[in-house]
Design a protein around this motif. Structure first.
Motif, PDB file in Angstrom:
ATOM      1  N   UNK A   1       0.807  -1.213   0.000  1.00 57.60           N
ATOM      2  CA  UNK A   1       0.000   0.000   0.000  1.00 57.60           C
ATOM      3  C   UNK A   1       0.844   1.267   0.000  1.00 57.60           C
ATOM      4  N   UNK A   2       2.133   1.138   0.357  1.00 52.24           N
ATOM      5  CA  UNK A   2       3.029   2.298   0.282  1.00 52.24           C
ATOM      6  C   UNK A   2       3.495   2.573  -1.140  1.00 52.24           C
ATOM      7  N   UNK A   3       3.291   1.610  -2.040  1.00 52.08           N
ATOM      8  CA  UNK A   3       3.709   1.805  -3.424  1.00 52.08           C
ATOM      9  C   UNK A   3       2.781   2.822  -4.091  1.00 52.08           C
TER      10      UNK A   3
ATOM     11  N   UNK B   1       3.946  -4.973 -13.085  1.00 53.33           N
ATOM     12  CA  UNK B   1       4.825  -3.807 -13.194  1.00 53.33           C
ATOM     13  C   UNK B   1       4.693  -2.889 -11.988  1.00 53.33           C
ATOM     14  N   UNK B   2       3.481  -2.753 -11.485  1.00 53.51           N
ATOM     15  CA  UNK B   2       3.237  -1.822 -10.388  1.00 53.51           C
ATOM     16  C   UNK B   2       3.767  -2.353  -9.062  1.00 53.51           C
ATOM     17  N   UNK B   3       3.447  -3.604  -8.744  1.00 53.53           N
ATOM     18  CA  UNK B   3       3.803  -4.160  -7.433  1.00 53.53           C
ATOM     19  C   UNK B   3       5.219  -4.710  -7.406  1.00 53.53           C
ATOM     20  N   UNK B   4       5.745  -5.145  -8.563  1.00 56.32           N
ATOM     21  CA  UNK B   4       7.044  -5.793  -8.569  1.00 56.32           C
ATOM     22  C   UNK B   4       6.917  -7.259  -8.181  1.00 56.32           C
ATOM     23  N   UNK B   5       7.927  -8.029  -8.517  1.00 57.41           N
ATOM     24  CA  UNK B   5       7.865  -9.470  -8.263  1.00 57.41           C
ATOM     25  C   UNK B   5       7.740  -9.804  -6.780  1.00 57.41           C
ATOM     26  N   UNK B   6       8.398  -9.015  -5.911  1.00 55.44           N
ATOM     27  CA  UNK B   6       8.397  -9.335  -4.484  1.00 55.44           C
ATOM     28  C   UNK B   6       7.018  -9.156  -3.853  1.00 55.44           C
TER      29      UNK B   6
ATOM     30  N   UNK C   1       1.429   2.876 -16.384  1.00 51.24           N
ATOM     31  CA  UNK C   1       0.962   2.466 -17.697  1.00 51.24           C
ATOM     32  C   UNK C   1       2.047   2.566 -18.752  1.00 51.24           C
ATOM     33  N   UNK C   2       2.862   3.612 -18.705  1.00 50.81           N
ATOM     34  CA  UNK C   2       3.876   3.789 -19.738  1.00 50.81           C
ATOM     35  C   UNK C   2       4.890   2.673 -19.733  1.00 50.81           C
ATOM     36  N   UNK C   3       5.095   2.057 -18.561  1.00 48.08           N
ATOM     37  CA  UNK C   3       6.087   0.988 -18.479  1.00 48.08           C
ATOM     38  C   UNK C   3       5.620  -0.282 -19.159  1.00 48.08           C
ATOM     39  N   UNK C   4       4.323  -0.413 -19.378  1.00 42.23           N
ATOM     40  CA  UNK C   4       3.811  -1.645 -19.978  1.00 42.23           C
ATOM     41  C   UNK C   4       3.318  -1.440 -21.397  1.00 42.23           C
TER      42      UNK C   4
END
Length: 406
Positions: A21-23, A142-147, A204-207
């Motif tokens: 939630x901090x992301x 992309x938003x949350x990352x793999x971790x 969005x731009x990253x994907x």
């Protein structure tokens, strides 16, 4: 990943949710997820209540069926488009066609126009549904990352359960207190809001697909897209099987209560399944290193098999016992779907991430339809005996699947 992180991921803690939630943009993403998932659960009932006084329940049911078939068949095509061209164009194009289709459907039905026209327009609305939910499962990576992906997908599954429970209730309340047309208009507004929220995400731009000049440098993709992957085809089979089984459980619950003249329990019990699913998803999201991927999908299917066996035993006792057993049966619902969608992203061949998620959505609908038919075709006791066995067979089928692990 450090040993400390692994141990923390295997203990029940809110740390994973706090980190997620901090992301930036996660709050907007969750709001978009709920806004995208509510309309499908509200629209079918609203459309049925709008059409039935004019054409009868048969035509109303056919219209909702045509819409579902159109949406299921077109999902992989829309997903492939989003992998090939800027997805903003696809989302906006689908949204415009969908809004126009719904408006035309309401206009034709309002004057009790030809039934074929109503059914054709219903199919068009299904064909053009903006694939916002499909796109968001790709954006989560992309938003949350793999971790943080397991936790993110657990929250996504929770919003699905909330929409599944709350959507029809909200639609029924609005249709009774205002009108079915107004309720349909609200679902369109929610769809527009979901699209706007997704389009304005900074992630969005990253994907987005590469610029046209870079497209020529990419390897040519096979015409069957992600289906060329044997591992993904096996996952799709497991996904279809699980979708069929949980729909079968819902249908068997309704049938048992109908036979026993305890219909009032049916809605409560199906709601209790969703409550169990929400709890299970939230627990798995708090322990992302515990039951995340790989053979652990088999463990989740095994938990589901045990839950159905418990429900079958409770059904022999009383409706109250069934109600108390339903949350246990539903514990693995959301977490299994979250794992299936996550593994689908892991197994997707390069350049087919969104199309893969679209195939998973289409297979879910097809499996659900088959599960409903099968549950009606056999006795309730036979269904309660078959479902755990089939679930264990699916668990064996995916035991050796090894996508990458975070």
């Amino acid at each position: 990943m450090t040993a400390t992180r692994v141990r923390r991921g295997r203990s029940l803690s809110l740390t994973s949710y706090r980190e997620l939630l901090r992301v930036p943009e996660v709050g907007r993403m969750l709001l978009a997820s709920l806004a995208a998932k509510l309309p499908p659960t509200m629209f079918n009932l609203s459309l049925l209540l709008f059409l039935s006084p004019r054409y009868g329940y048969v035509v109303g049911g056919l219209a909702t069926g045509f819409m579902a078939v159109g949406q299921g068949l077109s999902a992989p095509v829309r997903g492939r488009l989003m992998d090939r061209v800027p997805y903003r164009s696809v989302l906006l194009g689908c949204l415009l066609v969908n809004v126009a289709g719904v408006a035309a459907l309401l206009a034709v039905a309002s004057i009790e126009g030809p039934k074929p026209a109503v059914l054709a327009l219903a199919a068009l609305t299904g064909l053009s549904v903006p694939p916002t939910g499909i796109m968001m499962r790709t954006l989560w990576r992309s938003l949350a990352g793999e971790q943080r992906l397991v936790t993110a997908m657990a929250l996504d599954a929770t919003t699905s359960d909330l929409a599944h429970v709350g959507g029809p209730m909200l639609a029924a309340f609005l249709c009774l207190t205002i009108t079915s047309v107004s309720t349909i208009a609200i679902t369109i507004v929610l769809t527009v809001v979901a699209v706007i929220l997704v389009l304005t995400l900074r992630v969005a731009s990253a994907t987005s697909p590469p610029a046209p000049a870079a497209v020529a440098d990419r390897p040519r993709l096979h015409w069957v897209g992600p289906l060329r992957s044997a591992a993904l085809r096996r996952l799709l089979l497991v996904h279809a099987t699980f979708s069929a089984l949980i729909t079968g459980v819902d249908v068997v619950i309704v049938l048992i209560n109908g036979l026993r003249h305890t219909q009032a329990y049916a809605g409560v019990q199906i709601g209790a399944l969703s409550i169990g699913s929400i709890v299970g998803s939230l627990v798995i999201g708090a322990m992302p290193g515990f039951l995340a991927r790989g053979p652990k999908l088999s463990v989740l299917l095994g938990v589901f098999a045990v839950g159905v066996a418990v429900l079958g035993a409770a059904a022999e006792i009383s409706p109250l016992a069934m109600t108390l057993a339903c949350p246990i049966t539903g514990l693995a619902y959301g977490s299994t779907f979250a794992t299936l969608f996550t593994m689908g992203g892991d197994l997707a061949p390069e350049g087919t991430a969104t199309e893969t998620q679209a195939w998973l959505s289409s297979i879910l609908q097809a499996g659900s339809a088959f599960g409903a038919w099968l549950a009606v075709a056999v006795t309730t006791r036979t269904a309660f005996a078959l479902i755990p066995v089939i679930a264990l067979a699916a668990a064996a089928l995916c035991w050796r699947m090894r996508p990458r692990v975070v």
